[in-house]
Write a protein that holds these residues in place. Structure first.
Motif, mmCIF file in Angstrom:
data_model
loop_
_atom_site.group_PDB
_atom_site.id
_atom_site.type_symbol
_atom_site.label_atom_id
_atom_site.label_comp_id
_atom_site.label_asym_id
_atom_site.label_seq_id
_atom_site.Cartn_x
_atom_site.Cartn_y
_atom_site.Cartn_z
ATOM 1 N N ALA A 98 0.800 -1.225 0.000
ATOM 2 C CA ALA A 98 0.000 0.000 0.000
ATOM 3 C C ALA A 98 0.832 1.274 0.000
ATOM 4 O O ALA A 98 0.292 2.366 -0.181
ATOM 5 N N ILE A 99 2.138 1.150 0.209
ATOM 6 C CA ILE A 99 3.014 2.321 0.266
ATOM 7 C C ILE A 99 3.611 2.568 -1.119
ATOM 8 O O ILE A 99 4.410 1.773 -1.611
ATOM 9 N N GLY A 100 3.226 3.657 -1.747
ATOM 10 C CA GLY A 100 3.652 3.921 -3.117
ATOM 11 C C GLY A 100 4.932 4.705 -3.231
ATOM 12 O O GLY A 100 5.054 5.618 -4.054
ATOM 13 N N LEU A 101 5.920 4.368 -2.402
ATOM 14 C CA LEU A 101 7.232 5.014 -2.440
ATOM 15 C C LEU A 101 8.312 3.954 -2.539
ATOM 16 O O LEU A 101 8.092 2.795 -2.160
ATOM 17 N N PRO A 102 9.492 4.295 -3.047
ATOM 18 C CA PRO A 102 10.609 3.337 -3.034
ATOM 19 C C PRO A 102 10.897 2.867 -1.610
ATOM 20 O O PRO A 102 10.716 3.622 -0.645
ATOM 21 N N LYS A 103 11.341 1.617 -1.498
ATOM 22 C CA LYS A 103 11.579 1.012 -0.191
ATOM 23 C C LYS A 103 12.917 0.284 -0.201
ATOM 24 O O LYS A 103 13.350 -0.225 -1.240
ATOM 25 N N CYS A 104 13.541 0.201 0.968
ATOM 26 C CA CYS A 104 14.739 -0.617 1.118
ATOM 27 C C CYS A 104 14.815 -1.122 2.551
ATOM 28 O O CYS A 104 14.013 -0.742 3.405
ATOM 29 N N VAL A 105 15.784 -1.996 2.806
ATOM 30 C CA VAL A 105 16.000 -2.579 4.135
ATOM 31 C C VAL A 105 17.389 -2.174 4.618
ATOM 32 O O VAL A 105 18.352 -2.215 3.846
ATOM 33 N N ALA A 106 17.497 -1.781 5.877
ATOM 34 C CA ALA A 106 18.788 -1.473 6.502
ATOM 35 C C ALA A 106 18.831 -2.199 7.840
ATOM 36 O O ALA A 106 18.176 -1.791 8.797
ATOM 37 N N SER A 107 19.584 -3.290 7.907
ATOM 38 C CA SER A 107 19.544 -4.196 9.060
ATOM 39 C C SER A 107 20.915 -4.406 9.671
ATOM 40 O O SER A 107 21.931 -4.422 8.967
ATOM 41 N N SER A 108 20.924 -4.630 10.982
ATOM 42 C CA SER A 108 22.169 -4.965 11.684
ATOM 43 C C SER A 108 22.628 -6.387 11.398
ATOM 44 O O SER A 108 23.765 -6.741 11.712
ATOM 45 N N GLY A 109 21.773 -7.214 10.825
ATOM 46 C CA GLY A 109 22.122 -8.612 10.563
ATOM 47 C C GLY A 109 23.090 -8.772 9.405
ATOM 48 O O GLY A 109 23.338 -7.838 8.628
ATOM 49 N N THR A 110 23.632 -9.972 9.279
ATOM 50 C CA THR A 110 24.478 -10.286 8.131
ATOM 51 C C THR A 110 23.611 -10.460 6.895
ATOM 52 O O THR A 110 22.411 -10.743 7.005
ATOM 53 N N PRO A 111 24.184 -10.302 5.696
ATOM 54 C CA PRO A 111 23.388 -10.496 4.484
ATOM 55 C C PRO A 111 22.703 -11.857 4.433
ATOM 56 O O PRO A 111 21.540 -11.964 4.017
ATOM 57 N N GLU A 112 23.410 -12.909 4.878
ATOM 58 C CA GLU A 112 22.834 -14.252 4.847
ATOM 59 C C GLU A 112 21.637 -14.368 5.780
ATOM 60 O O GLU A 112 20.608 -14.953 5.436
ATOM 61 N N LYS A 113 21.777 -13.793 6.979
ATOM 62 C CA LYS A 113 20.682 -13.854 7.948
ATOM 63 C C LYS A 113 19.474 -13.051 7.463
ATOM 64 O O LYS A 113 18.327 -13.487 7.594
ATOM 65 N N ILE A 114 19.736 -11.868 6.910
ATOM 66 C CA ILE A 114 18.641 -11.036 6.403
ATOM 67 C C ILE A 114 17.895 -11.782 5.301
ATOM 68 O O ILE A 114 16.663 -11.857 5.300
ATOM 69 N N ARG A 115 18.656 -12.320 4.350
ATOM 70 C CA ARG A 115 18.031 -13.013 3.222
ATOM 71 C C ARG A 115 17.214 -14.205 3.705
ATOM 72 O O ARG A 115 16.073 -14.416 3.263
ATOM 73 N N HIS A 116 17.785 -14.988 4.624
ATOM 74 C CA HIS A 116 17.088 -16.170 5.108
ATOM 75 C C HIS A 116 15.801 -15.781 5.829
ATOM 76 O O HIS A 116 14.743 -16.395 5.623
ATOM 77 N N GLY A 117 15.886 -14.752 6.682
ATOM 78 C CA GLY A 117 14.706 -14.330 7.423
ATOM 79 C C GLY A 117 13.609 -13.811 6.512
ATOM 80 O O GLY A 117 12.439 -14.184 6.655
ATOM 81 N N LEU A 118 13.986 -12.955 5.556
ATOM 82 C CA LEU A 118 12.990 -12.411 4.629
ATOM 83 C C LEU A 118 12.402 -13.501 3.740
ATOM 84 O O LEU A 118 11.210 -13.464 3.412
ATOM 85 N N THR A 119 13.212 -14.471 3.365
ATOM 86 C CA THR A 119 12.723 -15.574 2.536
ATOM 87 C C THR A 119 11.714 -16.421 3.316
ATOM 88 O O THR A 119 10.637 -16.755 2.804
ATOM 89 N N CYS A 120 12.059 -16.753 4.566
ATOM 90 C CA CYS A 120 11.142 -17.536 5.400
ATOM 91 C C CYS A 120 9.814 -16.809 5.595
ATOM 92 O O CYS A 120 8.756 -17.443 5.691
#
Length: 225
Positions: A98-120
């Motif tokens: 519903a948010i019609g603006l560009p979006k990104c993620v900025a996380s303290s986690g490692t790339p692998e952890k971020i990817r795994h969590g978002l995938t799950c």
């Protein structure tokens, strides 16, 4: 602030309901290496802090170094739990849509952890490739480096960014970057008083239901900082 042009999401506790899982894994791994600590204590001390910064704090208190593969051990402990326990924050998918603006993620986690969590949680394909990790900058949260890096990569001035955060270090870092931050306290790790902590740290608004987010963002404008 100026008219918003970018929404920056934290990951753990904002997109995925993973903080409790991560804290259990962190506590188990630290305790195994001679630093007895509970999951609740990890939550209180290290919520929103990068793995690197947390490790430096623990090593200073221990007076010795943790194993070279400590982060890998901790990550594996968390990932083992993710498959069975991890879910998306309720209603986050519809809020993002519903948010019609560009979006990104900025996380303290490692790339692998971020990817795994978002995938799950079924969110990786929605947000990729605009996913940034504290491992890409010199200093993690509460420093502003990660937020400034994300804004630079997305070609948006910091003053036109809105950050969605659930932790005091995240709010501190985004405010130091010159961004407006909304404090989310609807994750399973957020207890009584969490909203007040976020407001005290500088959150412009606090909320506990992602269905509120599109409207909150729509209200942010030049008169709100």
């Amino acid at each position: 602030m100026q008219i918003p042009q970018l929404i920056i999401f934290d990951c753990d506790g904002v997109l995925v309901d993973s903080e409790v899982i991560s804290c259990r894994a962190h506590a188990e791994t630290l305790t195994r290496h001679g630093y007895p600590i509970t999951a609740d204590q990890v939550l209180q001390r290290f919520l929103g802090v990068s793995d690197r910064e947390a490790r430096l704090t623990v090593e200073a208190e221990l007076g010795c170094s943790l194993p070279d593969d400590f982060e890998a051990q901790m990550k594996q402990a968390a990932l083992r739990r993710y498959a069975d326990e991890l879910g998306a924050i309720p209603h986050i998918g519809e809020a993002i849509a519903a948010i019609g603006l560009p979006k990104c993620v900025a996380s303290s986690g490692t790339p692998e952890k971020i990817r795994h969590g978002l995938t799950c949680a079924g969110l990786y394909d929605v947000l990729a490739p605009n996913i940034f990790s504290a491992t890409q900058v010199k200093r993690g949260k509460p420093a502003p480096d990660l937020f400034l890096f994300a804004a630079e990569q997305m070609n948006v001035p910091p003053a036109q960014c809105i950050v969605i955060e659930d932790s005091v270090p995240g709010i501190t870092g985004s405010r130091a970057a010159g961004m407006t931050v909304l404090g989310f306290h609807g994750g399973s790790h957020c207890g009584a008083g969490h909203a007040e902590l976020l407001r005290s740290a500088g959150a412009a608004v606090t909320f506990d239901d992602m269905r509120q987010l599109p409207d909150l963002i729509g209200r942010i404008g030049p008169d709100q900082a």
